[in-house]
Write an enzyme that holds these catalytic residues in place. Structure first.
Site, PDB file in Angstrom:
ATOM      1  N   GLU A   5       5.056 -22.396   3.719  1.00 51.59           N
ATOM      2  CA  GLU A   5       4.473 -23.423   4.552  1.00 51.59           C
ATOM      3  C   GLU A   5       2.759 -23.179   4.548  1.00 51.59           C
ATOM      4  O   GLU A   5       1.829 -24.147   4.588  1.00 51.59           O
ATOM      5  CB  GLU A   5       4.798 -23.620   6.162  1.00 51.59           C
ATOM      6  CG  GLU A   5       6.266 -24.555   5.911  1.00 51.59           C
ATOM      7  CD  GLU A   5       7.017 -24.500   7.335  1.00 51.59           C
ATOM      8  OE1 GLU A   5       7.156 -25.452   7.997  1.00 51.59           O
ATOM      9  OE2 GLU A   5       7.262 -23.119   7.566  1.00 51.59           O
ATOM     10  N   PHE A   6       2.497 -21.916   4.871  1.00 48.83           N
ATOM     11  CA  PHE A   6       1.161 -21.392   5.102  1.00 48.83           C
ATOM     12  C   PHE A   6       0.453 -21.764   3.711  1.00 48.83           C
ATOM     13  O   PHE A   6      -0.669 -22.392   3.738  1.00 48.83           O
ATOM     14  CB  PHE A   6       1.083 -19.879   5.249  1.00 48.83           C
ATOM     15  CG  PHE A   6      -0.139 -19.290   5.508  1.00 48.83           C
ATOM     16  CD1 PHE A   6      -0.556 -19.404   7.006  1.00 48.83           C
ATOM     17  CD2 PHE A   6      -0.873 -18.815   4.682  1.00 48.83           C
ATOM     18  CE1 PHE A   6      -1.853 -18.900   7.156  1.00 48.83           C
ATOM     19  CE2 PHE A   6      -2.239 -18.193   4.881  1.00 48.83           C
ATOM     20  CZ  PHE A   6      -2.635 -18.253   6.167  1.00 48.83           C
TER      21      PHE A   6
ATOM     22  N   GLU B 210      -9.562   6.556  23.828  1.00 53.16           N
ATOM     23  CA  GLU B 210      -9.127   5.709  22.806  1.00 53.16           C
ATOM     24  C   GLU B 210      -9.023   6.517  21.603  1.00 53.16           C
ATOM     25  O   GLU B 210      -9.411   7.436  21.593  1.00 53.16           O
ATOM     26  CB  GLU B 210     -10.045   4.444  22.481  1.00 53.16           C
ATOM     27  CG  GLU B 210     -11.609   4.553  22.510  1.00 53.16           C
ATOM     28  CD  GLU B 210     -12.507   3.648  22.577  1.00 53.16           C
ATOM     29  OE1 GLU B 210     -12.512   2.955  21.622  1.00 53.16           O
ATOM     30  OE2 GLU B 210     -12.748   3.156  23.862  1.00 53.16           O
TER      31      GLU B 210
ATOM     32  N   LYS C 140      -9.616   7.593  17.898  1.00 58.18           N
ATOM     33  CA  LYS C 140     -10.509   7.679  17.044  1.00 58.18           C
ATOM     34  C   LYS C 140     -10.334   7.517  15.491  1.00 58.18           C
ATOM     35  O   LYS C 140      -9.341   8.294  14.923  1.00 58.18           O
ATOM     36  CB  LYS C 140     -11.318   9.030  16.725  1.00 58.18           C
ATOM     37  CG  LYS C 140     -12.784   9.355  15.758  1.00 58.18           C
ATOM     38  CD  LYS C 140     -13.545  10.419  16.294  1.00 58.18           C
ATOM     39  CE  LYS C 140     -14.470  10.775  15.135  1.00 58.18           C
ATOM     40  NZ  LYS C 140     -14.967   9.815  14.322  1.00 58.18           N
TER      41      LYS C 140
ATOM     42  N   ASP D 112      -9.843   6.892  11.452  1.00 58.03           N
ATOM     43  CA  ASP D 112     -10.541   7.558  10.465  1.00 58.03           C
ATOM     44  C   ASP D 112     -10.710   6.549   9.059  1.00 58.03           C
ATOM     45  O   ASP D 112      -9.678   6.838   8.309  1.00 58.03           O
ATOM     46  CB  ASP D 112      -9.546   8.831  10.049  1.00 58.03           C
ATOM     47  CG  ASP D 112     -10.497   9.731   9.277  1.00 58.03           C
ATOM     48  OD1 ASP D 112     -11.730   9.503   8.963  1.00 58.03           O
ATOM     49  OD2 ASP D 112      -9.822  10.587   8.721  1.00 58.03           O
TER      50      ASP D 112
ATOM     51  N   TYR E 270     -16.079  -1.666  19.935  1.00 56.02           N
ATOM     52  CA  TYR E 270     -17.398  -1.564  20.729  1.00 56.02           C
ATOM     53  C   TYR E 270     -17.850  -2.917  20.736  1.00 56.02           C
ATOM     54  O   TYR E 270     -18.287  -3.328  19.366  1.00 56.02           O
ATOM     55  CB  TYR E 270     -18.070  -0.602  19.683  1.00 56.02           C
ATOM     56  CG  TYR E 270     -19.507  -0.330  20.479  1.00 56.02           C
ATOM     57  CD1 TYR E 270     -19.994  -0.249  21.877  1.00 56.02           C
ATOM     58  CD2 TYR E 270     -20.482   0.432  19.781  1.00 56.02           C
ATOM     59  CE1 TYR E 270     -20.859   0.061  22.456  1.00 56.02           C
ATOM     60  CE2 TYR E 270     -21.870   1.014  20.211  1.00 56.02           C
ATOM     61  CZ  TYR E 270     -21.753   0.661  21.609  1.00 56.02           C
ATOM     62  OH  TYR E 270     -23.142   1.101  22.220  1.00 56.02           O
TER      63      TYR E 270
ATOM     64  N   LYS F 264     -12.152  15.932  18.437  1.00 53.32           N
ATOM     65  CA  LYS F 264     -11.486  16.006  17.092  1.00 53.32           C
ATOM     66  C   LYS F 264     -10.146  16.682  17.056  1.00 53.32           C
ATOM     67  O   LYS F 264     -10.158  17.847  17.483  1.00 53.32           O
ATOM     68  CB  LYS F 264     -12.124  16.468  15.895  1.00 53.32           C
ATOM     69  CG  LYS F 264     -13.579  15.492  15.570  1.00 53.32           C
ATOM     70  CD  LYS F 264     -13.293  14.495  14.697  1.00 53.32           C
ATOM     71  CE  LYS F 264     -14.266  15.244  13.374  1.00 53.32           C
ATOM     72  NZ  LYS F 264     -14.174  14.532  12.274  1.00 53.32           N
TER      73      LYS F 264
ATOM     74  N   CYS G 277      -8.113  27.982 -22.603  1.00 58.42           N
ATOM     75  CA  CYS G 277      -6.564  27.463 -21.970  1.00 58.42           C
ATOM     76  C   CYS G 277      -5.695  28.476 -22.137  1.00 58.42           C
ATOM     77  O   CYS G 277      -5.418  29.356 -22.967  1.00 58.42           O
ATOM     78  CB  CYS G 277      -6.135  26.331 -23.119  1.00 58.42           C
ATOM     79  SG  CYS G 277      -4.487  25.672 -22.624  1.00 58.42           S
TER      80      CYS G 277
ATOM     81  N   CYS H  69      -2.772  27.976 -24.795  1.00 61.15           N
ATOM     82  CA  CYS H  69      -2.988  28.033 -26.357  1.00 61.15           C
ATOM     83  C   CYS H  69      -4.110  28.495 -26.619  1.00 61.15           C
ATOM     84  O   CYS H  69      -4.393  28.886 -27.823  1.00 61.15           O
ATOM     85  CB  CYS H  69      -2.799  26.529 -26.866  1.00 61.15           C
ATOM     86  SG  CYS H  69      -4.394  25.593 -26.431  1.00 61.15           S
TER      87      CYS H  69
ATOM     88  N   CYS I  95      -8.301  21.156 -21.838  1.00 61.42           N
ATOM     89  CA  CYS I  95      -7.913  21.560 -23.181  1.00 61.42           C
ATOM     90  C   CYS I  95      -7.885  20.601 -24.089  1.00 61.42           C
ATOM     91  O   CYS I  95      -7.237  19.663 -24.177  1.00 61.42           O
ATOM     92  CB  CYS I  95      -6.536  22.402 -22.815  1.00 61.42           C
ATOM     93  SG  CYS I  95      -5.826  22.983 -24.404  1.00 61.42           S
TER      94      CYS I  95
ATOM     95  N   CYS J  53      -1.160  22.218 -27.949  1.00 62.96           N
ATOM     96  CA  CYS J  53      -0.864  23.046 -26.746  1.00 62.96           C
ATOM     97  C   CYS J  53       0.528  22.602 -26.062  1.00 62.96           C
ATOM     98  O   CYS J  53       0.769  21.402 -25.869  1.00 62.96           O
ATOM     99  CB  CYS J  53      -2.169  22.542 -25.849  1.00 62.96           C
ATOM    100  SG  CYS J  53      -2.077  23.498 -24.119  1.00 62.96           S
TER     101      CYS J  53
END
Ligand code: IVH
Length: 666
Positions: A33-34, A110, A112, A114, A223, A309, A404, A407, A422, A428
């Site tokens: 419907e949306f 509140e 924080k 991230d 804020y 923190k 490496c 090898c 490598c 290898c």
């Protein structure tokens, strides 16, 4: 009802349902419907461009127009917060505020969040601008991208919001979306995002807002700034803002005493692990705006707020050895081997050191006491060295290897990449085994009964040295090997033989050419009749194919410039693998659109956009993203963007509707 009223009604309804679904999590209508309502609105907006509105819900789908961001100054500078990891400093903050104010006060606690911060400006209840933090004085205008974030209202509810105000918050990517995105990136062998924060800020800076729309970003606002805010309390203002349609955290709490503050911190340090998004601390804010004003700012941050923190869980342990792992692509990863140590419920013995630059940056020595952290990342990492623990017996400085470990080939570092590789792709051992494992995997050749351990055993015994050798194996060769009865031996051989039925596109994918994932393999299989054509294609031909840019094209050229790869492909072809398109794959292909660059724009009725893309490619055309003088024509559905229309007219590019297009290719 007039058309204008109808459009307004649809917009209001769609804004309301969007809010119910994304902010409140309580949808009232079905997705269908949306979508139908959205389609109806798109149609009307297309037919009556005079009622255009930059805050229409139809803006949520984004646009594939590329654009560079313009820089906008912030009305109020975007300062950061003083940070602390110490409870004592929280106490100091509280005491400082108490002394300075010398009256009753409340502290709003509140989370924080991230992510990446954003400043939104609303005028007359409409979102007019969204700007990133930038350098704090000015940021990038990312309004079009932000409009695709469903939890950010384009038009506010109610009427008691200030005529003009700013609201700031954090744009986030949930853990679920982040992990899904990285899984997709892994499949395409693209570098992964290290954490949801990088993923969110990277997404926000994408040029193409329709990709931003697909990334499902989220936003919490924390804020409110402006001249005529409803209350003196920060907390009360945000509760009010929630009624205007913003997503405001439920985790806010007003505290009066230090004891209440520490209770809050203790509770959320544990409970935050159940939140859908990343948090890295607690923000404490003096609640009254009047008191905030009294306290004022230092040059860098407000005196009325502080961020506490959370300590990332970390452990200190000894570095014994650095070893190096060579992956399927040849990328060499340094691994720290540690004294086993307990960290967030598991025992850690190894941690990633990522690359040579990180080792150099840490100035790492064998025997060092190192800090191991499990941050947002899945694999623990070394974040620091306790240099004070170094004795006079300091071990050798860790130097990234030059050859490496598997090898002996000299390692290379490609321009712009942090990793060493490598280059010995064809000989290898881990690269060979990795290539065989990829070849037999479910989405590639899907060979039943074979797994990494069996591949490893066959390889060690010298039975297979490459993927083509698989097709020479007989049941007699392998039965009687470790845990290999007659039945399983036969199953494996049957599985190998059945893989000869696997279609061209999956065989291309199975070759394991760097950057050629499933999608690119499909495009290749459509563009070339057989592997010989692919082998002989030049750079220009390759980059004319949709999804193939210079990087992928170069990788394909490199692959086929290697004689052992060409020999391998020749042998695979001789064994009877489908390194060509079959009649079945070919049906529906023509050259009717050969050499034509076609832009798709708008909303379609007969086929989806992706289906039209496929049709263009099947008929030899190329689907391109933006209009230029080279565009042959635009396949336009309804509601083609006005900017595109203008550009097309200016350049004299023909516009074709669905029916005309279908007739053209029929
Ligand atoms: S208030 C002047 N509240 O942390 C104070 N910031 O270094 C304005 N952040 O750049 C910020 N959650 O990106 C505030 N609940 C929250 C926050 C928050 C995350 C971020 C924000 C800011 C940084 C502060």
């Amino acid at each position: 009802m007039t058309v204008k009223e109808k459009i307004e009604e649809l917009r209001a309804e769609l804004h309301r349902h969007n809010y119910n679904y994304y902010v409140l999590n309580t949808p009232e209508i079905s997705d269908k419907e949306f979508d139908d309502m959205m389609r109806e609105l798109q149609d009307l907006e297309q037919a009556y461009p005079e009622y255009k509105d930059d805050n229409s819900p139809t803006m949520r789908v984004g646009s594939d127009l590329n654009k560079n961001f313009t820089q906008v100054p912030h009305k109020y500078p975007m300062l950061s917060l003083g940070n602390t990891y110490s409870e004592n400093e929280v106490t100091d903050f509280y005491e400082r505020v108490k002394k300075a104010l010398n009256e009753d006060f409340e502290i709003c606690c509140e989370m924080k969040y991230d992510g990446t911060s954003i400043s939104l400006t609303y005028e007359d209840g409409k979102l007019v601008r969204a700007v990133t933090r930038g350098d704090g004085e000015k940021g990038d205008d990312v309004t079009d991208n932000v409009k695709t974030i469903r939890t950010i209202p384009l038009v506010l509810h109610g009427s008691n919001y200030p005529q003009s105000f700013e609201i700031r918050g954090e744009i986030l990517m949930s853990w679920d979306v982040f992990e899904e995105l990285n899984r997709e990136k892994e499949a395409r062998e693209e570098p992964l995002f290290a954490n949801p924060r990088n993923a969110a800020s990277g997404t926000l800076k994408l040029q193409n807002s329709s990709i931003v729309a697909s990334r499902k970003l989220d936003a919490y606002l924390y804020y409110l700034l402006g001249e005529n805010l409803p209350y003196d309390g920060h907390y009360e203002n945000l509760q009010e803002a929630a009624k205007w349609g913003f997503k405001i955290s439920n985790a806010m709490r007003k505290c009066r005493t230090l004891e209440e503050i520490f209770d809050y911190i203790k509770y959320w340090d544990v409970e935050r692990k159940n939140l859908p998004v990343a948090t890295d601390g607690i923000v404490l804010k003096v609640n009254s705006l009047k008191q905030q004003k009294n306290l004022g700012f230092t040059a860098k941050s407000p005196r009325w707020a502080i961020a506490y923190k959370f300590q990332a869980e970390r452990a200190l342990t000894r570095l014994n050895l650095v070893t190096y792992q060579v992956g399927r692509t040849g990328a060499v990863t340094p691994v720290a081997n540690l004294d086993p140590v307990q960290l967030s419920g598991t025992i850690v013995k190894r941690a990633s050191l990522h690359n040579a630059d990180i080792i150099e940056g840490l100035d790492l020595h064998i025997g060092d006491m190192v800090y191991v952290e499990k941050g947002g990342e899945i694999i623990p990492k070394i974040t620091g060295v306790d240099t004070s623990a170094r004795s006079f017996m300091i071990g050798e400085k860790v130097k990234f290897i030059t050859n490496c470990p598997e090898c002996g080939s000299k390692l290379v570092r490609y321009e712009g990449e942090a990793a060493h590789y490598c280059p010995n792709e064809t000989a290898c051992p881990p690269q060979i085994k990795g290539k065989i494992e990829h070849f037999i995997s479910r989405r590639a050749m899907n060979i039943d009964g074979l797994g990494p351990e069996t591949v490893d055993m066959f390889y060690r015994l010298g039975l297979i040295k490459n993927t083509a050798d698989l097709y020479r194996l007989t049941a007699d060769d392998i039965k009687g090997l470790d845990r290999m009865g007659e039945k399983s031996a036969e199953n494996i051989i049957n599985g190998i033989n059945q893989s000869k039925e696997v279609p061209f596109e999956r065989v291309i994918f199975a070759l394991g050419i760097r950057f050629v994932g499933e999608t690119v393999a499909k495009k290749i299989a459509k563009a070339f009749k057989n592997v010989e054509e692919l082998e002989n294609a030049d750079l220009e031909t390759l980059i004319s194919i949709d999804e193939i840019g210079e990087k992928i094209a170069q990788s394909i050229l490199n692959y086929f410039s290697n004689a052992s790869n060409r020999e391998l492909v020749r042998r695979l072809r001789e064994t009877g693998l489908q390194l060509y398109r079959t009649e079945e794959d070919l049906s529906g292909y023509t050259d009717k659109l050969a050499g034509q660059s076609i832009v798709i724009s708008g909303v379609f009725t007969h086929h989806s956009r992706d289906e039209y893309k496929d049709l263009i490619e099947k008929h030899g055309g190329k689907n391109v993203g933006s209009i230029s003088a080279k565009t042959s024509f635009i396949l336009a559905g309804e509601n083609m963007g006005p900017a595109k229309l203008e550009k097309a007219n200016k350049l004299g590019v023909k516009i074709m509707n669905e029916e005309e297009f279908l007739k053209l290719i029929s």
